[in-house]
Design a protein around this motif. Structure first.
Motif, PDB file in Angstrom:
ATOM      1  N   LYS A 194      -3.495   3.263 -10.452  1.00 63.51           N
ATOM      2  CA  LYS A 194      -3.988   2.429  -9.354  1.00 63.51           C
ATOM      3  C   LYS A 194      -2.890   1.509  -8.838  1.00 63.51           C
ATOM      4  O   LYS A 194      -2.749   1.324  -7.624  1.00 63.51           O
ATOM      5  CB  LYS A 194      -5.198   1.609  -9.811  1.00 63.51           C
ATOM      6  CG  LYS A 194      -6.462   2.430  -9.952  1.00 63.51           C
ATOM      7  CD  LYS A 194      -7.625   1.575 -10.433  1.00 63.51           C
ATOM      8  CE  LYS A 194      -8.863   2.403 -10.652  1.00 63.51           C
ATOM      9  NZ  LYS A 194      -9.990   1.609 -11.154  1.00 63.51           N
ATOM     10  N   LEU A 212      -0.465   3.623  -6.848  1.00 63.46           N
ATOM     11  CA  LEU A 212      -1.078   4.013  -5.581  1.00 63.46           C
ATOM     12  C   LEU A 212      -1.096   2.853  -4.602  1.00 63.46           C
ATOM     13  O   LEU A 212      -0.803   3.022  -3.413  1.00 63.46           O
ATOM     14  CB  LEU A 212      -2.499   4.527  -5.821  1.00 63.46           C
ATOM     15  CG  LEU A 212      -3.264   4.991  -4.595  1.00 63.46           C
ATOM     16  CD1 LEU A 212      -2.567   6.177  -3.945  1.00 63.46           C
ATOM     17  CD2 LEU A 212      -4.687   5.366  -4.970  1.00 63.46           C
ATOM     18  N   LYS A 213      -1.400   1.662  -5.097  1.00 66.09           N
ATOM     19  CA  LYS A 213      -1.403   0.482  -4.237  1.00 66.09           C
ATOM     20  C   LYS A 213       0.001   0.211  -3.707  1.00 66.09           C
ATOM     21  O   LYS A 213       0.169  -0.116  -2.528  1.00 66.09           O
ATOM     22  CB  LYS A 213      -1.920  -0.728  -5.017  1.00 66.09           C
ATOM     23  CG  LYS A 213      -2.086  -1.961  -4.177  1.00 66.09           C
ATOM     24  CD  LYS A 213      -2.690  -3.090  -4.971  1.00 66.09           C
ATOM     25  CE  LYS A 213      -2.844  -4.325  -4.101  1.00 66.09           C
ATOM     26  NZ  LYS A 213      -3.399  -5.445  -4.853  1.00 66.09           N
ATOM     27  N   GLU A 244       0.691   2.740  -0.988  1.00 64.75           N
ATOM     28  CA  GLU A 244      -0.052   2.408   0.228  1.00 64.75           C
ATOM     29  C   GLU A 244       0.602   1.245   0.955  1.00 64.75           C
ATOM     30  O   GLU A 244       0.735   1.277   2.180  1.00 64.75           O
ATOM     31  CB  GLU A 244      -1.502   2.058  -0.122  1.00 64.75           C
ATOM     32  CG  GLU A 244      -2.346   3.249  -0.492  1.00 64.75           C
ATOM     33  CD  GLU A 244      -3.741   2.860  -0.964  1.00 64.75           C
ATOM     34  OE1 GLU A 244      -3.977   1.659  -1.253  1.00 64.75           O
ATOM     35  OE2 GLU A 244      -4.600   3.750  -1.028  1.00 64.75           O
ATOM     36  N   GLU A 245       1.015   0.215   0.219  1.00 66.30           N
ATOM     37  CA  GLU A 245       1.687  -0.915   0.846  1.00 66.30           C
ATOM     38  C   GLU A 245       2.997  -0.487   1.485  1.00 66.30           C
ATOM     39  O   GLU A 245       3.340  -0.924   2.575  1.00 66.30           O
ATOM     40  CB  GLU A 245       1.923  -2.024  -0.176  1.00 66.30           C
ATOM     41  CG  GLU A 245       0.668  -2.738  -0.600  1.00 66.30           C
ATOM     42  CD  GLU A 245       0.892  -3.716  -1.734  1.00 66.30           C
ATOM     43  OE1 GLU A 245       2.025  -3.787  -2.269  1.00 66.30           O
ATOM     44  OE2 GLU A 245      -0.070  -4.424  -2.093  1.00 66.30           O
ATOM     45  N   LEU A 247       3.690   2.487   2.670  1.00 67.13           N
ATOM     46  CA  LEU A 247       3.368   3.234   3.885  1.00 67.13           C
ATOM     47  C   LEU A 247       2.946   2.295   5.006  1.00 67.13           C
ATOM     48  O   LEU A 247       3.289   2.517   6.171  1.00 67.13           O
ATOM     49  CB  LEU A 247       2.258   4.254   3.609  1.00 67.13           C
ATOM     50  CG  LEU A 247       2.646   5.458   2.778  1.00 67.13           C
ATOM     51  CD1 LEU A 247       1.430   6.323   2.485  1.00 67.13           C
ATOM     52  CD2 LEU A 247       3.701   6.276   3.480  1.00 67.13           C
ATOM     53  N   LEU A 248       2.192   1.262   4.678  1.00 67.04           N
ATOM     54  CA  LEU A 248       1.787   0.301   5.696  1.00 67.04           C
ATOM     55  C   LEU A 248       2.996  -0.441   6.252  1.00 67.04           C
ATOM     56  O   LEU A 248       3.073  -0.708   7.449  1.00 67.04           O
ATOM     57  CB  LEU A 248       0.778  -0.698   5.132  1.00 67.04           C
ATOM     58  CG  LEU A 248      -0.623  -0.154   4.884  1.00 67.04           C
ATOM     59  CD1 LEU A 248      -1.474  -1.209   4.193  1.00 67.04           C
ATOM     60  CD2 LEU A 248      -1.273   0.278   6.176  1.00 67.04           C
ATOM     61  N   GLN A 298       1.282  13.265  10.164  1.00 66.77           N
ATOM     62  CA  GLN A 298      -0.146  13.006  10.346  1.00 66.77           C
ATOM     63  C   GLN A 298      -0.607  13.433  11.731  1.00 66.77           C
ATOM     64  O   GLN A 298      -1.686  13.998  11.882  1.00 66.77           O
ATOM     65  CB  GLN A 298      -0.444  11.518  10.130  1.00 66.77           C
ATOM     66  CG  GLN A 298      -0.341  11.099   8.686  1.00 66.77           C
ATOM     67  CD  GLN A 298      -0.536   9.602   8.499  1.00 66.77           C
ATOM     68  OE1 GLN A 298      -0.479   8.830   9.445  1.00 66.77           O
ATOM     69  NE2 GLN A 298      -0.743   9.192   7.254  1.00 66.77           N
TER      70      GLN A 298
END
Length: 125
Positions: free
Chosen positions: A47, A50-51, A54-55, A57-58, A90
């Motif tokens: 987790k 993954l976080k 994600e951060e 990618l953001l 994407q």
């Protein structure tokens, strides 16, 4: 009578022997507890990773490219600030899934011209 006495003696010996033998269920319970703790720790690690992804990618896709007024301005803008490769992938995948250009624009930070440009290039960079 002798048979019943022998069976009673054997039963009493079995009960007494059970007090001295190791209980395997305690070891099994400990193994299950250790396994669940290990599983919990691995899930927390996954987790956290993954976080972090994600951060990342953001952060990579957080910049917004200003909409171009015409195609010449768009070329200048797209050359000055290239679109993130993940965002390009994407857009291509959404197009393959049947999404319209307008839907892709709503789902991403890109303008209609940028989406069309990406689709015309086919994701080649």
């Amino acid at each position: 009578m002798a048979l019943s006495t022998i069976l009673i003696v054997i039963g009493i010996l079995c009960v007494i022997a059970s007090f001295f033998l190791k209980d395997t269920s305690k070891k099994l319970e400990q193994d299950v507890e250790d396994l669940s703790i290990q599983f919990y720790q691995e899930m927390n690690g996954i987790k956290r990773r993954l976080k972090a992804v994600e951060e990342e990618l953001l952060l990579d896709s957080s910049f917004k490219v200003k909409p171009a007024k015409n195609s010449a301005d768009f070329r200048k803008t797209s050359q000055a600030k290239p679109v993130n490769q993940i965002l390009v992938q994407q857009v291509i995948e959404l197009n393959k899934q049947g999404c319209t250009v307008e839907e892709i624009c709503k789902m991403s930070t890109l303008t209609k011209e940028q989406v069309l440009h990406i689709l015309q290039q086919g994701g080649r960079r």
